[in-house]
Design an enzyme around this catalytic site. Structure first.
Site, mmCIF file in Angstrom:
data_model
loop_
_atom_site.group_PDB
_atom_site.id
_atom_site.type_symbol
_atom_site.label_atom_id
_atom_site.label_comp_id
_atom_site.label_asym_id
_atom_site.label_seq_id
_atom_site.Cartn_x
_atom_site.Cartn_y
_atom_site.Cartn_z
ATOM 1 N N TYR A 1 -1.798 1.984 -3.811
ATOM 2 C CA TYR A 1 -0.848 1.327 -2.902
ATOM 3 C C TYR A 1 -1.277 -0.147 -2.756
ATOM 4 C CZ TYR A 1 1.015 -0.311 1.524
ATOM 5 O OH TYR A 1 1.610 -1.079 2.499
ATOM 6 N N LYS B 1 3.702 8.960 6.385
ATOM 7 C CA LYS B 1 4.587 9.475 5.329
ATOM 8 C C LYS B 1 4.922 10.948 5.591
ATOM 9 C CE LYS B 1 3.455 5.428 3.700
ATOM 10 N NZ LYS B 1 3.885 4.316 4.503
HETATM 11 O O1 P1T Z 1 1.073 2.052 5.971
HETATM 12 P P1 P1T Z 1 -0.157 2.780 6.365
HETATM 13 O O2 P1T Z 1 0.059 3.926 7.268
HETATM 14 O O3 P1T Z 1 -1.244 1.852 6.831
HETATM 15 O O4 P1T Z 1 -0.724 3.468 5.011
HETATM 16 C C1 P1T Z 1 -1.123 2.755 3.886
HETATM 17 C C2 P1T Z 1 -0.959 3.585 2.654
HETATM 18 C C3 P1T Z 1 -2.058 4.218 2.103
HETATM 19 N N1 P1T Z 1 -1.966 4.982 1.002
HETATM 20 C C4 P1T Z 1 -0.787 5.180 0.379
HETATM 21 C C5 P1T Z 1 -0.729 6.021 -0.851
HETATM 22 C C6 P1T Z 1 0.371 4.583 0.882
HETATM 23 O O5 P1T Z 1 1.531 4.802 0.244
HETATM 24 C C7 P1T Z 1 0.292 3.753 2.037
HETATM 25 C C8 P1T Z 1 1.481 3.047 2.584
HETATM 26 N N2 P1T Z 1 2.519 2.891 1.647
HETATM 27 C C9 P1T Z 1 3.696 2.245 1.849
HETATM 28 C C10 P1T Z 1 4.026 1.609 2.982
HETATM 29 C C11 P1T Z 1 4.623 2.268 0.699
HETATM 30 O O6 P1T Z 1 5.822 1.962 0.842
HETATM 31 O O7 P1T Z 1 4.170 2.614 -0.398
#
Ligand code: P1T
Length: 387
Positions: A103, A201
């Site tokens: 990410y 998510k």
């Molecule tokens: O956004 P947050 O709750 O801080 O999480 C970060 C994060 C960590 N790991 C993965 C695999 C993720 O997909 C994300 C956040 N991703 C998005 C906002 C996105 O649109 O891919």
């Protein structure tokens, strides 16, 4: 207790004792501090809400149970969980190995904060090849960070093989399990030491809360993380804890529907002449389909694809959709679509994106649980709009 039952019952047992009210849903404990009768005896072990909170504790128990872990810790965001983990286990001069497709925000945190500001060495490697991880290990390697399948290219790595390599050298392995959720993948059972989630998510599942979590069974590591959770303070609020407790109850049902729609959309796109490439671990053409079948119990709700068109046309395609919202994030009941190079992964330098195969025209879909007919019709109309 089976997964579906744990998702509903662990952490939320009605209090039927004298004075208890028997709530079947966990109350939201908003108090910031807890009164005690005697100075030396915090009531029920609670002192201050940053340190421990009954609603957050209920969620932490639930999250641990879902990953088959002894301990769970909940944070203000996925990145808050990652930051706490680094502050607990990594120091200046240490070396961390990370999958080269992550990410974008995770990569930004590792490169721009921990490498640039704190002098942590980071090697980004193609962890699809376990030997590449082994070759990158140095004397000062303290952590292996995996994300599988990756965001947004859905590359997989063999959690068991890499965990065996790292275990021989006593290096903890972390797996970001956000894309699969504990319903489809259980990294601890494959030998990983810590599981990380953006609960924003699938675990919450309704796009109305931001949070993160770490789950693990190693007590010594847990104590370090728990210390930093309190010392650094990136905790999840009681209200957000309640939302995730609530969302997690339907995780199994939602994941099955997400997967059904994602697979059908992937097949639909695969058969369309305006599409060059579809990436979904559930398709036989995915280069790691066999590994996906081996280490996951399903293929999840995320897919990516490339149109046989330029970036301008790709933009027009996503903007002409009715039910797929053009938005960052994923894992909610509603379908989302985005262009990683311009949105979620814009913070990854273009040359790095090119190196890992993240093309500017790549489109990522988070398949929601709407009726498939509506989603398919929506996509068909978008194809007509760019003809
Ligand atoms: O956004 P947050 O709750 O801080 O999480 C970060 C994060 C960590 N790991 C993965 C695999 C993720 O997909 C994300 C956040 N991703 C998005 C906002 C996105 O649109 O891919």
């Amino acid at each position: 207790m089976k997964f579906e039952t744990r998702a509903i019952h662990v952490g939320e047992k009605p209090n039927l004792k004298e004075g208890g009210s028997g709530d079947v849903a966990m109350p939201i404990h908003l108090a910031s501090t807890y009164a005690r009768k005697e100075v030396d005896h915090p009531t029920g072990g609670y002192e201050y809400s940053r340190t421990d909170n009954p609603t957050r504790n209920a969620l932490q128990m639930r999250l641990a149970a879902l990953e088959g872990a002894k301990y769970g810790l909940a944070f203000a965001s996925g990145l808050g969980a990652e930051t706490t983990l680094f502050l607990s286990l990594v120091k200046t001069g240490d070396h961390v190995i990370a999958f080269d497709d992550l990410y974008g925000g995770t990569r930004r945190l590792f490169s721009r904060v921990f490498r640039e500001r704190f002098g942590v060495e980071i090697s980004y490697v193609d962890a699809r090849v376990p030997e590449a991880v082994e070759k990158s290990i140095r004397k000062n390697t303290v952590l292996v960070w995996l994300e599988t399948p990756t965001n947004p290219l859905l590359k997989l790595c063999d959690i068991r093989a890499i965990s065996e390599i790292a275990r021989r050298r006593d290096i903890p392995v972390v797996v970001d399990n956000t894309f699969m959720s504990p319903y489809f993948q259980q990294p601890l059972s494959l030998g990983a030491d810590i599981v990380m989630h953006s609960t924003t998510k699938y675990l919450n599942g309704h796009s109305d809360s931001v949070g993160g979590a770490l789950m693990l069974s190693n007590q010594a590591i847990y104590e370090k993380l728990k210390f930093t959770q309190n010392a650094a303070g990136a905790i999840l609020s009681p209200f957000e804890s309640y939302l995730i407790l609530r969302g997690a109850k339907t995780l199994a049902v939602r994941m099955r529907e997400h997967e059904k729609n994602a697979l059908a959309i992937a097949r639909f796109l695969e058969s369309h002449k305006a599409v060059n490439k579809v990436i979904y671990p559930g398709l036989e053409c995915h280069p790691q389909h066999d590994l996906a079948k081996k280490q996951m119990s399903g293929f999840g709700g995320m897919l990516s694809f490339e149109l046989d068109a330029d970036l301008k046309t790709a933009k027009r395609f996503v903007e002409s959709l009715k039910y797929f919202a053009v938005a960052e994030s994923l894992g909610g009941v509603e379908s989302l679509i985005e262009l990683p190079a311009l949105m979620t992964h814009a913070s990854v330098p273009p040359e790095e994106r090119r190196k890992i195969g993240l093309n500017d025209g790549l489109i990522r879909i988070s398949a929601g649980i709407e009726h498939l007919d509506d989603l398919r019709e929506d996509l068909e109309n978008a194809f007509k709009a760019i003809r």
